[in-house]
Design a protein around this motif. Structure first.
Motif, PDB file in Angstrom:
ATOM      1  N   PRO A   1      29.637  33.813   8.949  1.00 30.35           N
ATOM      2  CA  PRO A   1      30.893  33.223   9.442  1.00 30.35           C
ATOM      3  C   PRO A   1      32.052  33.390   8.464  1.00 30.35           C
ATOM      4  O   PRO A   1      33.165  33.739   8.868  1.00 30.35           O
ATOM      5  CB  PRO A   1      30.550  31.740   9.623  1.00 30.35           C
ATOM      6  CG  PRO A   1      29.069  31.712   9.827  1.00 30.35           C
ATOM      7  CD  PRO A   1      28.534  32.823   8.957  1.00 30.35           C
TER       8      PRO A   1
ATOM      9  N   VAL B   1      36.518  28.887  15.848  1.00 25.90           N
ATOM     10  CA  VAL B   1      35.415  28.919  14.894  1.00 25.90           C
ATOM     11  C   VAL B   1      34.089  28.556  15.552  1.00 25.90           C
ATOM     12  O   VAL B   1      33.122  29.316  15.493  1.00 25.90           O
ATOM     13  CB  VAL B   1      35.692  27.976  13.696  1.00 25.90           C
ATOM     14  CG1 VAL B   1      34.561  28.049  12.682  1.00 25.90           C
ATOM     15  CG2 VAL B   1      37.029  28.333  13.053  1.00 25.90           C
TER      16      VAL B   1
ATOM     17  N   VAL C   1      35.302  34.885  10.165  1.00 28.21           N
ATOM     18  CA  VAL C   1      36.376  33.961  10.546  1.00 28.21           C
ATOM     19  C   VAL C   1      37.607  34.289   9.703  1.00 28.21           C
ATOM     20  O   VAL C   1      37.508  34.408   8.490  1.00 28.21           O
ATOM     21  CB  VAL C   1      35.952  32.495  10.288  1.00 28.21           C
ATOM     22  CG1 VAL C   1      37.153  31.561  10.354  1.00 28.21           C
ATOM     23  CG2 VAL C   1      34.883  32.060  11.279  1.00 28.21           C
ATOM     24  N   GLY C   2      38.722  34.464  10.317  1.00 27.55           N
ATOM     25  CA  GLY C   2      39.938  34.723   9.547  1.00 27.55           C
ATOM     26  C   GLY C   2      40.063  36.157   9.070  1.00 27.55           C
ATOM     27  O   GLY C   2      40.971  36.492   8.314  1.00 27.55           O
TER      28      GLY C   2
ATOM     29  N   LEU D   1      41.657  23.584  16.760  1.00 25.57           N
ATOM     30  CA  LEU D   1      41.718  24.973  16.291  1.00 25.57           C
ATOM     31  C   LEU D   1      40.314  25.512  16.010  1.00 25.57           C
ATOM     32  O   LEU D   1      39.981  26.639  16.386  1.00 25.57           O
ATOM     33  CB  LEU D   1      42.560  25.006  15.006  1.00 25.57           C
ATOM     34  CG  LEU D   1      43.273  26.292  14.629  1.00 25.57           C
ATOM     35  CD1 LEU D   1      44.276  26.686  15.686  1.00 25.57           C
ATOM     36  CD2 LEU D   1      44.011  26.103  13.303  1.00 25.57           C
ATOM     37  N   ARG D   2      39.504  24.689  15.377  1.00 24.30           N
ATOM     38  CA  ARG D   2      38.114  25.085  15.108  1.00 24.30           C
ATOM     39  C   ARG D   2      37.326  25.270  16.404  1.00 24.30           C
ATOM     40  O   ARG D   2      36.520  26.191  16.536  1.00 24.30           O
ATOM     41  CB  ARG D   2      37.426  24.055  14.226  1.00 24.30           C
ATOM     42  CG  ARG D   2      37.640  24.300  12.735  1.00 24.30           C
ATOM     43  CD  ARG D   2      37.117  23.141  11.895  1.00 24.30           C
ATOM     44  NE  ARG D   2      35.764  22.765  12.240  1.00 24.30           N
ATOM     45  CZ  ARG D   2      34.661  23.301  11.690  1.00 24.30           C
ATOM     46  NH1 ARG D   2      34.787  24.221  10.757  1.00 24.30           N
ATOM     47  NH2 ARG D   2      33.468  22.906  12.050  1.00 24.30           N
TER      48      ARG D   2
END
Lengths: 206, 206
Positions: free
Chosen positions: A169, A138, A173-174, A133-134
């Motif tokens: 970040p 990410v 991120v998210g 997932l990262r």
């Protein structure tokens, strides 16, 4: 019988032949369907039965390819392409940020948000899934941001000791999950543009 | 037999008595266990069996209280107290922000992150769960932030037309999930303090 047929039985040969039948294209097709299902129902409700039905193959075929669901989903994630951020270099930090957003689409953002939402809990339980997932959501983003910010510092646009530099970040991120929570509707690229101008660039004193 | 015993049977009377036995304290206890289990395994893996086993009551008792899992989880969320942010008014925006962080603990942050992670997918499927999640993690925070920011504008600390004002919730809601994704470890109050100083206050030109 070649040397790789270690147990030297006919059964093993058939199995190997069958395994060979899953071409790269077919495997890619399976991975795509796994991600589609994940976006629809999330990890826990994703059954091998559903994947088999959606892809019109047998559960046995799936289990010959993958030891189990976490392995299957991790490969499916690694098969997905991150948003391509290479080659962006507009000469200004704001230009670079906006060029990133130009490569997003509302549909892509919603699809990525669905995947993230459907996998957060499973990624907590399965370290390999968390890494996959990262790697998708990410690492490419953080790497590109680091390059853009590095160039902005070199150009003197951002001072190297700006505290905000380390937190870009975390602020991005998210963000689509945060938007969904805060406003009860999905984010779109126009929101990201406004957020960059209102939060991220001011935090960098640009 | 009183008028409320509508079907007038002994069985109904026993049922009613049993229902009556679930005191408020016991119901609260059930809610607490539901949230604990959610933090451990997430929504999809939370079974009525597991709740019954953890709380030492029968599944029948659970189904007498709640129509099903979404209703049970929504009540459990509404039973949980949000971090208390009332009464903070230090005289400066930074002081107010830091007072908020003082009311967090690493444990509380980790527990809330676990709950959010375990419920995001289910909240997408069940609007009532989504609302319960927002009431716990978003609405109180957004309300308190709006008060603090309003006072900061009144004091002249922040200009009323600062673009960042509308984006403070987006920069903070879900920050712990972003931290987990970006750094592969949970956030703590010290991180939130640094983030406020490096991102949120500069975005407000404070």
């Amino acid at each position: 019988m070649d040397g790789s047929d270690r147990d030297g039985t006919g059964a093993a040969r058939v199995l190997r032949t069958r395994r060979g039948k899953l071409t790269r294209a077919r495997r890619a097709e399976l991975c795509t369907s796994v991600l589609d299902l994940l976006r629809e129902v999330g990890y826990d409700s994703l059954t091998m039965e559903a994947v088999a039905a959606r892809t019109r193959c047998s559960k046995a075929t799936l289990y010959r390819q993958w030891a189990g669901k976490p392995q299957m989903v991790a490969e499916a994630l690694r098969h997905e392409k991150p948003v391509a951020l290479a080659g962006i270099d507009t000469g200004s930090l704001r230009g670079d940020f906006l060029a990133v957003v130009d490569r997003l689409s509302k549909r892509r953002m919603e699809r990525d948000t669905a995947l993230l939402r459907g996998l957060l809990q499973a990624a907590h339980a399965h370290p390999d899934l968390f890494e996959a997932l990262r790697e998708l959501f990410v690492v490419p983003e953080v790497t590109s941001l680091a390059e853009m910010l590095g160039r902005a510092v070199e150009r003197g646009e951002v001072s190297a000791d700006t505290p905000g530099l380390s937190f870009v970040p975390h602020a991005l991120v998210g963000l689509s999950l945060a938007h969904q929570l805060a406003e009860a509707r999905p984010a779109d690229p126009a929101f990201v543009r406004r957020y960059l101008d209102a939060v991220v660039l001011p935090a960098l004193d640009v």
